[in-house]
Design a protein around this motif. Structure first.
Motif, PDB file in Angstrom:
ATOM      1  N   CYS A   1       0.810  -1.222   0.000  1.00 14.37           N
ATOM      2  CA  CYS A   1       0.000   0.000   0.000  1.00 14.37           C
ATOM      3  C   CYS A   1       0.837   1.263   0.000  1.00 14.37           C
ATOM      4  CB  CYS A   1      -0.939  -0.015   1.200  1.00 14.37           C
ATOM      5  SG  CYS A   1      -0.098   0.186   2.813  1.00 14.37           S
ATOM      6  N   GLY A   2       2.054   1.190   0.555  1.00 16.32           N
ATOM      7  CA  GLY A   2       2.908   2.363   0.636  1.00 16.32           C
ATOM      8  C   GLY A   2       2.598   3.287   1.796  1.00 16.32           C
ATOM      9  N   ALA A   3       1.588   2.939   2.604  1.00 16.04           N
ATOM     10  CA  ALA A   3       1.170   3.856   3.659  1.00 16.04           C
ATOM     11  C   ALA A   3       1.126   3.237   5.046  1.00 16.04           C
ATOM     12  CB  ALA A   3      -0.212   4.421   3.325  1.00 16.04           C
ATOM     13  N   CYS A   4       1.123   1.917   5.167  1.00 18.67           N
ATOM     14  CA  CYS A   4       1.035   1.276   6.482  1.00 18.67           C
ATOM     15  C   CYS A   4       2.359   1.431   7.235  1.00 18.67           C
ATOM     16  CB  CYS A   4       0.674  -0.201   6.341  1.00 18.67           C
ATOM     17  SG  CYS A   4       1.990  -1.217   5.621  1.00 18.67           S
TER      18      CYS A   4
ATOM     19  N   CYS B   1       4.004  -5.643   3.809  1.00 16.47           N
ATOM     20  CA  CYS B   1       2.884  -4.720   3.929  1.00 16.47           C
ATOM     21  C   CYS B   1       1.815  -5.290   4.854  1.00 16.47           C
ATOM     22  CB  CYS B   1       2.292  -4.446   2.550  1.00 16.47           C
ATOM     23  SG  CYS B   1       0.870  -3.342   2.559  1.00 16.47           S
ATOM     24  N   LEU B   2       1.322  -4.444   5.751  1.00 13.11           N
ATOM     25  CA  LEU B   2       0.316  -4.869   6.723  1.00 13.11           C
ATOM     26  C   LEU B   2      -1.099  -4.768   6.178  1.00 13.11           C
ATOM     27  CD1 LEU B   2       1.809  -3.060   9.859  1.00 13.11           C
ATOM     28  CD2 LEU B   2       2.102  -5.455   9.196  1.00 13.11           C
ATOM     29  N   THR B   3      -1.267  -4.083   5.063  1.00 12.56           N
ATOM     30  CA  THR B   3      -2.599  -3.851   4.509  1.00 12.56           C
ATOM     31  C   THR B   3      -2.946  -4.814   3.387  1.00 12.56           C
ATOM     32  OG1 THR B   3      -2.390  -1.504   5.049  1.00 12.56           O
ATOM     33  CG2 THR B   3      -4.110  -2.108   3.478  1.00 12.56           C
ATOM     34  N   VAL B   4      -1.979  -5.061   2.510  1.00 14.40           N
ATOM     35  CA  VAL B   4      -2.209  -5.912   1.341  1.00 14.40           C
ATOM     36  C   VAL B   4      -1.398  -7.197   1.491  1.00 14.40           C
ATOM     37  CG1 VAL B   4      -2.175  -6.021  -1.177  1.00 14.40           C
ATOM     38  CG2 VAL B   4      -2.397  -3.801  -0.037  1.00 14.40           C
ATOM     39  N   SER B   5      -2.033  -8.320   1.268  1.00 12.89           N
ATOM     40  CA  SER B   5      -1.333  -9.609   1.306  1.00 12.89           C
ATOM     41  C   SER B   5      -1.607 -10.343   0.001  1.00 12.89           C
ATOM     42  CB  SER B   5      -1.785 -10.448   2.504  1.00 12.89           C
ATOM     43  OG  SER B   5      -1.094 -11.681   2.543  1.00 12.89           O
ATOM     44  N   SER B   6      -0.873  -9.981  -1.023  1.00 15.19           N
ATOM     45  CA  SER B   6      -1.078 -10.556  -2.351  1.00 15.19           C
ATOM     46  C   SER B   6       0.243 -10.565  -3.090  1.00 15.19           C
ATOM     47  CB  SER B   6      -2.118  -9.741  -3.129  1.00 15.19           C
ATOM     48  OG  SER B   6      -2.365 -10.308  -4.401  1.00 15.19           O
TER      49      SER B   6
ATOM     50  N   CYS C   1       5.295  -0.336   5.389  1.00 14.33           N
ATOM     51  CA  CYS C   1       5.693   0.354   4.171  1.00 14.33           C
ATOM     52  C   CYS C   1       6.387   1.673   4.473  1.00 14.33           C
ATOM     53  CB  CYS C   1       4.478   0.590   3.280  1.00 14.33           C
ATOM     54  SG  CYS C   1       3.842  -0.902   2.463  1.00 14.33           S
ATOM     55  N   ARG C   2       5.917   2.382   5.492  1.00  9.54           N
ATOM     56  CA  ARG C   2       6.531   3.668   5.836  1.00  9.54           C
ATOM     57  C   ARG C   2       7.968   3.507   6.308  1.00  9.54           C
ATOM     58  NH1 ARG C   2       1.643   4.642   8.516  1.00  9.54           N
ATOM     59  NH2 ARG C   2       2.705   4.532  10.548  1.00  9.54           N
ATOM     60  N   THR C   3       8.293   2.354   6.899  1.00  9.59           N
ATOM     61  CA  THR C   3       9.678   2.117   7.314  1.00  9.59           C
ATOM     62  C   THR C   3      10.510   1.484   6.203  1.00  9.59           C
ATOM     63  OG1 THR C   3       9.101  -0.040   8.281  1.00  9.59           O
ATOM     64  CG2 THR C   3       9.035   1.876   9.743  1.00  9.59           C
ATOM     65  N   GLY C   4       9.888   1.305   5.041  1.00  9.05           N
ATOM     66  CA  GLY C   4      10.612   0.750   3.897  1.00  9.05           C
ATOM     67  C   GLY C   4      10.510  -0.748   3.748  1.00  9.05           C
ATOM     68  N   ASP C   5       9.776  -1.413   4.621  1.00 12.45           N
ATOM     69  CA  ASP C   5       9.651  -2.878   4.549  1.00 12.45           C
ATOM     70  C   ASP C   5       8.466  -3.258   3.666  1.00 12.45           C
ATOM     71  OD1 ASP C   5      11.844  -3.517   6.260  1.00 12.45           O
ATOM     72  OD2 ASP C   5      10.629  -2.891   7.971  1.00 12.45           O
ATOM     73  N   THR C   6       8.599  -2.934   2.384  1.00 12.34           N
ATOM     74  CA  THR C   6       7.501  -3.081   1.442  1.00 12.34           C
ATOM     75  C   THR C   6       7.102  -4.533   1.204  1.00 12.34           C
ATOM     76  OG1 THR C   6       9.210  -2.902  -0.272  1.00 12.34           O
ATOM     77  CG2 THR C   6       7.909  -0.932   0.204  1.00 12.34           C
TER      78      THR C   6
END
Length: 333
Positions: free
Chosen positions: A86-89, A100-105, A92-97
């Motif tokens: 998502c780029g926003a959780c 992601c805590l929001t999208v699991s795909s 993602c905000r810490t760079g661990d893309t």
């Protein structure tokens, strides 16, 4: 109304069968781009789809060219980053893309992947690749380099290279060989490797690792990077890791793993570290790893073939007779 354009795809039907079929070309959604696939590398994690069948088009080590007129990335060659994010959780905000805590795909698993001619890719999953990287090497930037180097970077926070530790890599498949190259590049001098496959072992020793007999208990290691996924190798790692050492779990295994909490397990401090894929922020460093070791990485790409040959060549790969074969599509422009 004219017929919708189609493309050729590989359908993983289960029972070790792959058929080549025609399907409608993907239509990118808002925030996505159409990518013409140039190369998709075969991966052992696709064996489960080969055995059981795939709901979506398989293939997750994808390299291609954006063909999306009017898009800012049109015409650019890109590696396809498989975790949607998502780029926003918080992750993602810490760079661990990749976490992601929001999208699991994952592309190639939960949506269509790269054993086909075209794929729709979210814009934030496009990783531009410079012109000095050959097409055949493009997919290596993902699993073979990205996953491997990320594991080493995480492990060295616990066991630094400066302490000159002995490191064992169990499993000399593409990821294991990538781990060896990353270890060497990041300053680990004493690297050992175990694998029953003599050809892969020879490549590993050619990369500067020392052969270590499979199952041997003669030596202990400060770091063990387990790349085979075999439970026997994981259990042996618990025995062989030195106090204050780390076991890095990179290889995958969907079967339950039971750990016996005996004195070998209880009577020392050690860490078990599971790593997954890589964050996008590491991509520039991975490019430099590839540039610095091009000839060695190129040694891993030992087959190239078209889509019609995929059913036969995937079975050949599954028998352990090739290392990192690539499905190749020729460009039309």
């Amino acid at each position: 109304m004219p017929n919708a354009p189609t493309m050729r795809i590989a359908d993983f039907r289960g029972d070790d069968r792959i058929t080549i079929e025609e399907r409608p070309m993907p239509v990118p959604a808002e925030g996505e781009s159409l990518v013409r696939i140039l190369r998709t590398a075969l991966c052992g994690s696709d064996f489960k789809l080969w055995h059981k069948g795939a709901e979506h088009i398989a293939g997750h080590e994808i390299f291609g060219r954006v063909e999306h007129p009017g898009h800012a990335m049109d015409g650019k060659r890109c590696a396809v980053y498989i975790p949607l994010h998502c780029g926003a959780c918080a992750a993602c905000r810490t760079g661990d893309t990749q976490m992601c805590l929001t999208v699991s795909s994952l592309i190639g698993w939960n949506r269509d992947g790269g054993y086909c001619e075209y794929v729709a890719v979210p814009d934030n999953c496009l990783l531009p690749v410079p012109d000095d990287i050959e097409d055949d090497l493009g997919p290596l930037l993902l699993d073979t380099i990205g996953t491997s180097a990320h594991a080493v970077r995480e492990a060295r926070r616990i066991v630094p290279a400066e302490k000159n530790p002995d490191v064992l890599v169990t499993g000399a498949g593409p990821v294991g060989l990538g781990v060896i190259l990353a270890l060497k590049a990041l300053g680990f001098a004493n690297v050992f490797v175990s694998d029953p496959n003599e050809e892969r072992l020879a490549i590993a020793t050619g990369f500067g690792a020392v052969a270590h007999p499979v199952g041997s208990r003669e030596k202990r290691f400060a770091m063990i990077v387990e790349c085979s996924g075999a439970h026997a190798a994981r259990n042996l790692a618990i025995e062989l890791v030195l106090p204050k050492g780390v076991i890095v779990l990179v290889g995958e295994n969907a079967e339950p793993w039971t750990i016996t909490e005996d004195k070998v397990f209880r009577r020392k401090d050690f860490m078990m570290l599971r790593t997954f894929y890589f964050p996008k922020r590491e991509f520039p460093a991975n490019l430099e790893l590839l540039r610095a070791n091009k000839k060695r990485y190129a040694r891993l790409v030992d087959e190239r073939f078209g889509l019609e040959a995929l059913p036969e060549r995937f079975a050949h790969f599954a028998r352990g007779r090739s290392i990192k074969p690539v499905l190749a599509f020729e460009e039309t422009r």
